[in-house]
Design a protein around this motif. Structure first.
Motif, PDB file in Angstrom:
ATOM      1  N   LYS A  44     -36.322 -11.531 -31.087  1.00 60.25           N
ATOM      2  CA  LYS A  44     -37.018 -11.581 -32.316  1.00 60.25           C
ATOM      3  C   LYS A  44     -37.475 -13.847 -32.823  1.00 60.25           C
ATOM      4  N   ASN A  45     -36.344 -14.210 -32.717  1.00 64.61           N
ATOM      5  CA  ASN A  45     -36.529 -15.761 -32.416  1.00 64.61           C
ATOM      6  C   ASN A  45     -37.069 -16.081 -31.821  1.00 64.61           C
ATOM      7  N   TRP A  46     -37.635 -15.433 -30.125  1.00 61.76           N
ATOM      8  CA  TRP A  46     -38.202 -15.414 -28.955  1.00 61.76           C
ATOM      9  C   TRP A  46     -39.796 -15.685 -29.862  1.00 61.76           C
ATOM     10  N   LEU A  47     -39.964 -14.621 -29.951  1.00 61.23           N
ATOM     11  CA  LEU A  47     -41.277 -13.977 -30.171  1.00 61.23           C
ATOM     12  C   LEU A  47     -41.848 -14.928 -31.243  1.00 61.23           C
ATOM     13  N   GLU A  48     -40.934 -15.287 -32.420  1.00 62.45           N
ATOM     14  CA  GLU A  48     -41.378 -16.426 -33.545  1.00 62.45           C
ATOM     15  C   GLU A  48     -41.936 -17.753 -32.870  1.00 62.45           C
ATOM     16  N   PHE A  49     -41.097 -18.224 -32.163  1.00 63.60           N
ATOM     17  CA  PHE A  49     -41.059 -19.688 -31.633  1.00 63.60           C
ATOM     18  C   PHE A  49     -42.484 -18.992 -30.954  1.00 63.60           C
ATOM     19  N   GLU A  50     -42.726 -18.642 -29.623  1.00 64.06           N
ATOM     20  CA  GLU A  50     -43.947 -17.815 -28.705  1.00 64.06           C
ATOM     21  C   GLU A  50     -45.489 -18.736 -30.284  1.00 64.06           C
ATOM     22  N   GLU A  51     -44.986 -17.243 -31.115  1.00 62.05           N
ATOM     23  CA  GLU A  51     -45.853 -17.320 -32.776  1.00 62.05           C
ATOM     24  C   GLU A  51     -46.362 -19.049 -32.776  1.00 62.05           C
ATOM     25  N   ALA A  52     -45.365 -20.002 -33.171  1.00 60.46           N
ATOM     26  CA  ALA A  52     -45.334 -21.028 -33.536  1.00 60.46           C
ATOM     27  C   ALA A  52     -45.659 -22.002 -32.314  1.00 60.46           C
ATOM     28  N   TYR A  53     -45.290 -22.100 -31.532  1.00 59.28           N
ATOM     29  CA  TYR A  53     -45.641 -23.003 -30.818  1.00 59.28           C
ATOM     30  C   TYR A  53     -46.964 -22.481 -30.063  1.00 59.28           C
ATOM     31  N   LEU A  54     -47.321 -21.377 -28.754  1.00 63.43           N
ATOM     32  CA  LEU A  54     -47.671 -21.495 -28.058  1.00 63.43           C
ATOM     33  C   LEU A  54     -49.332 -21.304 -28.017  1.00 63.43           C
ATOM     34  N   ALA A  55     -50.592 -21.289 -27.406  1.00 66.92           N
ATOM     35  CA  ALA A  55     -51.747 -21.985 -27.648  1.00 66.92           C
ATOM     36  C   ALA A  55     -52.442 -19.688 -28.344  1.00 66.92           C
ATOM     37  N   PRO A  56     -53.176 -19.794 -28.608  1.00 67.28           N
ATOM     38  CA  PRO A  56     -54.168 -18.898 -29.470  1.00 67.28           C
ATOM     39  C   PRO A  56     -53.640 -17.984 -28.035  1.00 67.28           C
ATOM     40  N   TRP A  57     -54.412 -18.495 -27.201  1.00 67.35           N
ATOM     41  CA  TRP A  57     -54.830 -18.309 -25.614  1.00 67.35           C
ATOM     42  C   TRP A  57     -53.740 -17.826 -24.693  1.00 67.35           C
ATOM     43  N   ALA A  58     -52.552 -18.332 -24.789  1.00 70.17           N
ATOM     44  CA  ALA A  58     -51.776 -18.098 -24.264  1.00 70.17           C
ATOM     45  C   ALA A  58     -51.365 -16.297 -24.197  1.00 70.17           C
ATOM     46  N   ALA A  59     -50.300 -15.962 -22.906  1.00 70.83           N
ATOM     47  CA  ALA A  59     -50.029 -14.879 -23.204  1.00 70.83           C
ATOM     48  C   ALA A  59     -48.856 -14.371 -23.668  1.00 70.83           C
ATOM     49  N   HIS A  60     -49.065 -14.116 -25.219  1.00 70.26           N
ATOM     50  CA  HIS A  60     -47.548 -13.408 -25.989  1.00 70.26           C
ATOM     51  C   HIS A  60     -46.757 -12.523 -25.181  1.00 70.26           C
ATOM     52  N   SER A  61     -45.809 -12.829 -26.061  1.00 71.88           N
ATOM     53  CA  SER A  61     -44.661 -11.560 -24.467  1.00 71.88           C
ATOM     54  C   SER A  61     -44.466 -10.680 -25.623  1.00 71.88           C
ATOM     55  N   ARG A  62     -45.052 -10.512 -26.921  1.00 77.38           N
ATOM     56  CA  ARG A  62     -45.301  -8.904 -27.765  1.00 77.38           C
ATOM     57  C   ARG A  62     -46.541  -8.539 -27.719  1.00 77.38           C
ATOM     58  N   ASN A  63     -47.666  -9.195 -27.207  1.00 72.81           N
ATOM     59  CA  ASN A  63     -49.020  -8.370 -26.593  1.00 72.81           C
ATOM     60  C   ASN A  63     -48.960  -8.153 -25.194  1.00 72.81           C
ATOM     61  N   THR A  64     -48.159  -7.737 -24.357  1.00 72.35           N
ATOM     62  CA  THR A  64     -48.057  -7.555 -23.254  1.00 72.35           C
ATOM     63  C   THR A  64     -48.861  -6.006 -22.968  1.00 72.35           C
ATOM     64  N   ILE A  65     -49.468  -5.838 -21.819  1.00 70.07           N
ATOM     65  CA  ILE A  65     -49.606  -4.628 -21.710  1.00 70.07           C
ATOM     66  C   ILE A  65     -48.416  -3.927 -21.476  1.00 70.07           C
ATOM     67  N   GLY A  66     -47.742  -4.515 -20.373  1.00 71.66           N
ATOM     68  CA  GLY A  66     -45.994  -3.526 -20.390  1.00 71.66           C
ATOM     69  C   GLY A  66     -45.597  -3.172 -19.198  1.00 71.66           C
ATOM     70  N   ARG A  67     -45.154  -2.942 -18.679  1.00 68.88           N
ATOM     71  CA  ARG A  67     -44.198  -1.997 -17.934  1.00 68.88           C
ATOM     72  C   ARG A  67     -44.706  -0.781 -17.749  1.00 68.88           C
ATOM     73  N   LYS A  68     -44.727   0.102 -16.117  1.00 67.66           N
ATOM     74  CA  LYS A  68     -45.267   0.911 -15.612  1.00 67.66           C
ATOM     75  C   LYS A  68     -44.798   2.467 -16.209  1.00 67.66           C
ATOM     76  N   TYR A  69     -43.704   1.835 -16.374  1.00 71.38           N
ATOM     77  CA  TYR A  69     -42.238   2.913 -16.443  1.00 71.38           C
ATOM     78  C   TYR A  69     -41.663   1.922 -17.767  1.00 71.38           C
ATOM     79  N   PRO A  70     -42.359   2.725 -19.208  1.00 77.10           N
ATOM     80  CA  PRO A  70     -41.081   2.288 -20.277  1.00 77.10           C
ATOM     81  C   PRO A  70     -39.965   2.031 -20.542  1.00 77.10           C
ATOM     82  N   GLU A  71     -39.382   0.970 -20.961  1.00 80.05           N
ATOM     83  CA  GLU A  71     -38.074   0.843 -21.248  1.00 80.05           C
ATOM     84  C   GLU A  71     -37.550   0.297 -22.697  1.00 80.05           C
ATOM     85  N   GLU A  72     -36.086   0.443 -22.724  1.00 81.13           N
ATOM     86  CA  GLU A  72     -35.757  -0.211 -23.956  1.00 81.13           C
ATOM     87  C   GLU A  72     -35.814  -2.099 -23.615  1.00 81.13           C
ATOM     88  N   GLU A  73     -36.510  -2.892 -25.025  1.00 79.60           N
ATOM     89  CA  GLU A  73     -36.582  -4.134 -24.897  1.00 79.60           C
ATOM     90  C   GLU A  73     -34.990  -4.409 -24.449  1.00 79.60           C
TER      91      GLU A  73
END
Length: 328
Positions: free
Chosen positions: A3-32
């Protein structure tokens, strides 16, 4: 925590950067993972895979060099990752995604560098190292299960080189630029070390615009990309730097990559790949077990592509009874 990393990305990364929470994901879903983002996990998986470890004994430009200071495919990969992380950090892009793509981009390279790639392309009808890198992380690693990387990392790996579509992420585009920045500059050092050229032979534009030393040249290009791209949803360099790099690339092809001594050596090494391909097509039962279930040409190609320079040379001597002697 994640959660802290995701909050850091939200505050620090540019809007057009690849935010981890917005990933298209993996071919085979996994638990985070509770600690790491999707791209941090991808980076770790690449570092711990067998193909990454084999890069230390794979050719960058000069075949199985005797000196300790020549680049290998592994040191090239690390240099690309370092330069790419610097640019991504300056542009507020996702450094973890950038690093994962950079660390994985050359996993599919053959023994003997582009000589091995050309030989397998000729023998199979189609072989590209970027596609083989993707095949490794999707199908060959972990005994055929693959690494199950995120879509963004796989796209960056596939599209890291010229002749392919641009990577969809800006992080992937950074790696694509940095691959060229790294190899053009470190290949100069290795070419001088091998006696192919001297620093004063470099094009005047390289010396005057980029700089006279390895560090100056990299600094010049990195700063140019950051200036041209800062605050914008794109990654580019200025027209001047682009033109100077193209001139340097042409110079390196004429004086190093296509040097008669080097091309003669590469033709001999292609014959080793021919030997392996013929041998294992005739004796597929000798392939390791994990290759037995594949179509024959694919199995032989995958096995040869995974060889390191050192293994290929010793294996050739074992199978043929002749030791390969460089330069003869």
């Amino acid at each position: 925590m994640l959660k802290n990393w995701l909050e850091f990305e939200e505050a620090y990364l540019a809007p057009w950067a690849a935010h981890s929470r917005n990933t298209i994901g993996r071919k085979y879903p996994e638990e985070e993972c509770p600690l790491r983002t999707v791209y941090q996990r991808d980076r770790d998986r690449i570092i711990h895979c067998k193909a990454f470890r084999r890069l230390k004994h794979k050719t960058q430009v000069f075949i199985n060099p005797e000196g300790d200071h020549f680049r290998t495919r592994l040191t090239h990969t690390l240099e690309v990752a370092q330069i790419a992380r610097t640019i991504s950090r300056a542009l507020h892009l996702n450094e973890d995604l950038t690093e994962a793509i950079a660390l994985g981009h050359d996993l599919g390279h053959t023994p003997f560098g582009h000589a091995g790639e050309r030989a397998l392309d000729r023998l199979t009808g189609h072989f590209r190292h970027n596609e083989q890198s993707l095949r490794l992380v999707e199908k060959l690693e972990r005994n055929g299960r693959g690494l199950n990387l995120s879509w963004e990392v796989r796209n960056g790996i596939l599209c890291h080189c010229g002749g392919t579509a641009l990577p969809k992420s800006l992080e992937g585009q950074v790696v694509r630029h940095c691959d060229r920045i790294a190899y053009l500059n470190h290949d100069i050092d290795d070419a001088v070390r091998s006696g192919y050229l001297e620093y004063q032979q470099l094009p005047d534009s390289t010396l005057k615009v980029l700089g006279e030393t390895h560090s100056q040249r990299i600094d010049t290009v990195v700063l140019d990309i950051v200036r041209e791209s800062e605050g914008k949803p794109l990654v580019r360099m200025s027209r001047l730097i682009e033109e100077v790099l193209l001139e340097l690339r042409d110079f390196m092809f004429a004086n190093v990559y296509l040097h008669p001594r080097k091309t003669m050596e590469e033709k001999r090494l292609e014959q080793l790949i021919d030997f392996f391909f013929d041998h294992y097509r005739k004796h597929p039962e000798l392939l390791p077990e994990e290759f037995q279930h594949m179509p024959l040409n694919q199995a032989v190609s995958d096995y040869i592509a995974g060889m390191t320079d050192t293994f290929a040379l010793s294996h050739y001597a074992e199978l043929s009874g002749y030791a390969y002697s460089p330069g003869l």
